[in-house]
Design a protein around this motif. Structure first.
Motif, PDB file in Angstrom:
ATOM      1  N   ILE A 123      15.005 -79.615 104.309  1.00 54.26           N
ATOM      2  CA  ILE A 123      14.724 -78.194 104.565  1.00 54.26           C
ATOM      3  C   ILE A 123      15.694 -77.315 103.781  1.00 54.26           C
ATOM      4  CG2 ILE A 123      14.817 -76.379 106.335  1.00 54.26           C
ATOM      5  CD1 ILE A 123      13.724 -78.546 108.310  1.00 54.26           C
ATOM      6  N   GLU A 124      16.989 -77.671 103.801  1.00 54.08           N
ATOM      7  CA  GLU A 124      17.990 -76.901 103.038  1.00 54.08           C
ATOM      8  C   GLU A 124      17.696 -76.935 101.545  1.00 54.08           C
ATOM      9  OE1 GLU A 124      22.019 -78.027 103.675  1.00 54.08           O
ATOM     10  OE2 GLU A 124      22.193 -76.794 105.463  1.00 54.08           O
ATOM     11  N   THR A 125      17.317 -78.096 101.051  1.00 47.64           N
ATOM     12  CA  THR A 125      17.017 -78.256  99.623  1.00 47.64           C
ATOM     13  C   THR A 125      15.815 -77.399  99.238  1.00 47.64           C
ATOM     14  OG1 THR A 125      17.901 -80.502  99.664  1.00 47.64           O
ATOM     15  CG2 THR A 125      16.469 -79.933  97.820  1.00 47.64           C
ATOM     16  N   GLU A 126      14.790 -77.387 100.081  1.00 48.36           N
ATOM     17  CA  GLU A 126      13.603 -76.569  99.810  1.00 48.36           C
ATOM     18  C   GLU A 126      13.960 -75.090  99.798  1.00 48.36           C
ATOM     19  OE1 GLU A 126      10.744 -77.818 102.724  1.00 48.36           O
ATOM     20  OE2 GLU A 126      10.180 -79.586 101.558  1.00 48.36           O
ATOM     21  N   ASP A 155      16.893 -73.826  99.030  1.00 43.84           N
ATOM     22  CA  ASP A 155      17.650 -73.598  97.802  1.00 43.84           C
ATOM     23  C   ASP A 155      16.721 -73.477  96.596  1.00 43.84           C
ATOM     24  OD1 ASP A 155      20.001 -73.676  99.244  1.00 43.84           O
ATOM     25  OD2 ASP A 155      20.510 -75.730  98.664  1.00 43.84           O
ATOM     26  N   ILE A 156      15.711 -74.315  96.544  1.00 43.54           N
ATOM     27  CA  ILE A 156      14.748 -74.270  95.438  1.00 43.54           C
ATOM     28  C   ILE A 156      14.019 -72.934  95.424  1.00 43.54           C
ATOM     29  CG2 ILE A 156      12.565 -75.247  94.588  1.00 43.54           C
ATOM     30  CD1 ILE A 156      13.670 -78.007  95.497  1.00 43.54           C
ATOM     31  N   LYS A 157      13.623 -72.449  96.599  1.00 40.95           N
ATOM     32  CA  LYS A 157      12.928 -71.156  96.684  1.00 40.95           C
ATOM     33  C   LYS A 157      13.842 -70.021  96.218  1.00 40.95           C
ATOM     34  CE  LYS A 157       9.629 -72.378 100.267  1.00 40.95           C
ATOM     35  NZ  LYS A 157       9.207 -72.188 101.650  1.00 40.95           N
ATOM     36  N   ILE A 158      15.098 -70.064  96.627  1.00 38.15           N
ATOM     37  CA  ILE A 158      16.055 -69.023  96.221  1.00 38.15           C
ATOM     38  C   ILE A 158      16.248 -69.036  94.720  1.00 38.15           C
ATOM     39  CG2 ILE A 158      18.495 -68.360  96.343  1.00 38.15           C
ATOM     40  CD1 ILE A 158      18.413 -69.303  99.318  1.00 38.15           C
ATOM     41  N   ILE A 159      16.409 -70.220  94.142  1.00 38.05           N
ATOM     42  CA  ILE A 159      16.593 -70.348  92.708  1.00 38.05           C
ATOM     43  C   ILE A 159      15.350 -69.874  91.962  1.00 38.05           C
ATOM     44  CG2 ILE A 159      16.879 -72.009  90.812  1.00 38.05           C
ATOM     45  CD1 ILE A 159      18.728 -73.589  92.768  1.00 38.05           C
ATOM     46  N   SER A 160      14.193 -70.242  92.470  1.00 46.14           N
ATOM     47  CA  SER A 160      12.927 -69.817  91.838  1.00 46.14           C
ATOM     48  C   SER A 160      12.795 -68.298  91.837  1.00 46.14           C
ATOM     49  CB  SER A 160      11.735 -70.429  92.577  1.00 46.14           C
ATOM     50  OG  SER A 160      11.735 -71.819  92.460  1.00 46.14           O
ATOM     51  N   LYS A 161      13.121 -67.662  92.955  1.00 47.49           N
ATOM     52  CA  LYS A 161      13.063 -66.208  93.039  1.00 47.49           C
ATOM     53  C   LYS A 161      14.033 -65.568  92.056  1.00 47.49           C
ATOM     54  CE  LYS A 161      11.415 -65.636  97.758  1.00 47.49           C
ATOM     55  NZ  LYS A 161      11.713 -65.138  99.108  1.00 47.49           N
ATOM     56  N   SER A 162      15.224 -66.160  91.952  1.00 49.90           N
ATOM     57  CA  SER A 162      16.219 -65.625  91.012  1.00 49.90           C
ATOM     58  C   SER A 162      15.737 -65.713  89.579  1.00 49.90           C
ATOM     59  CB  SER A 162      17.543 -66.384  91.163  1.00 49.90           C
ATOM     60  OG  SER A 162      18.088 -66.200  92.446  1.00 49.90           O
ATOM     61  N   ILE A 163      15.138 -66.819  89.230  1.00 41.56           N
ATOM     62  CA  ILE A 163      14.620 -67.007  87.870  1.00 41.56           C
ATOM     63  C   ILE A 163      13.503 -66.020  87.597  1.00 41.56           C
ATOM     64  CG2 ILE A 163      13.356 -68.595  86.364  1.00 41.56           C
ATOM     65  CD1 ILE A 163      15.008 -70.862  87.639  1.00 41.56           C
ATOM     66  N   ILE A 164      12.608 -65.836  88.556  1.00 39.86           N
ATOM     67  CA  ILE A 164      11.502 -64.896  88.390  1.00 39.86           C
ATOM     68  C   ILE A 164      12.044 -63.482  88.209  1.00 39.86           C
ATOM     69  CG2 ILE A 164       9.559 -63.807  89.572  1.00 39.86           C
ATOM     70  CD1 ILE A 164       8.932 -66.619  90.734  1.00 39.86           C
TER      71      ILE A 164
END
Length: 83
Positions: free
Chosen positions: A66-69, A71-80
């Motif tokens: 759950i934590e990893t998912e 983190d992935i969402k946060i990173i994806s939003k940052s990249i976008i």
């Protein structure tokens, strides 16, 4: 107990379980997984805490996923946002 650990060459299997369980409650899921796996390695399925170890291992793995998912969402939003 601290002195017992300091003066010992190895940590007892019971302590590996307790460290793993404690790590779970401290939200240190990778550390929890490592300690709990060590307990199972030392005691196997027949250990005094084996059933509880398996439950906490499942919980730790789930929480880590759950934590990893997240983190992935946060990173994806940052990249976008950068693009």
């Amino acid at each position: 107990m601290k002195e017992k650990i300091k003066n010992s060459d190895k940590v007892s299997s019971d302590l590996t379980f307790l460290f793993g369980k404690n790590s779970f409650f401290l939200n240190k899921y990778k550390q929890s997984i490592n300690w709990l796996n060590k307990y199972l390695e030392l005691r196997g399925q027949a250990g005094k805490y084996s059933d509880e170890t398996i439950k906490f291992l499942e919980l730790s793995n789930t929480k880590l996923l759950i934590e990893t998912e997240k983190d992935i969402k946060i990173i994806s939003k940052s990249i976008i946002n950068i693009l």
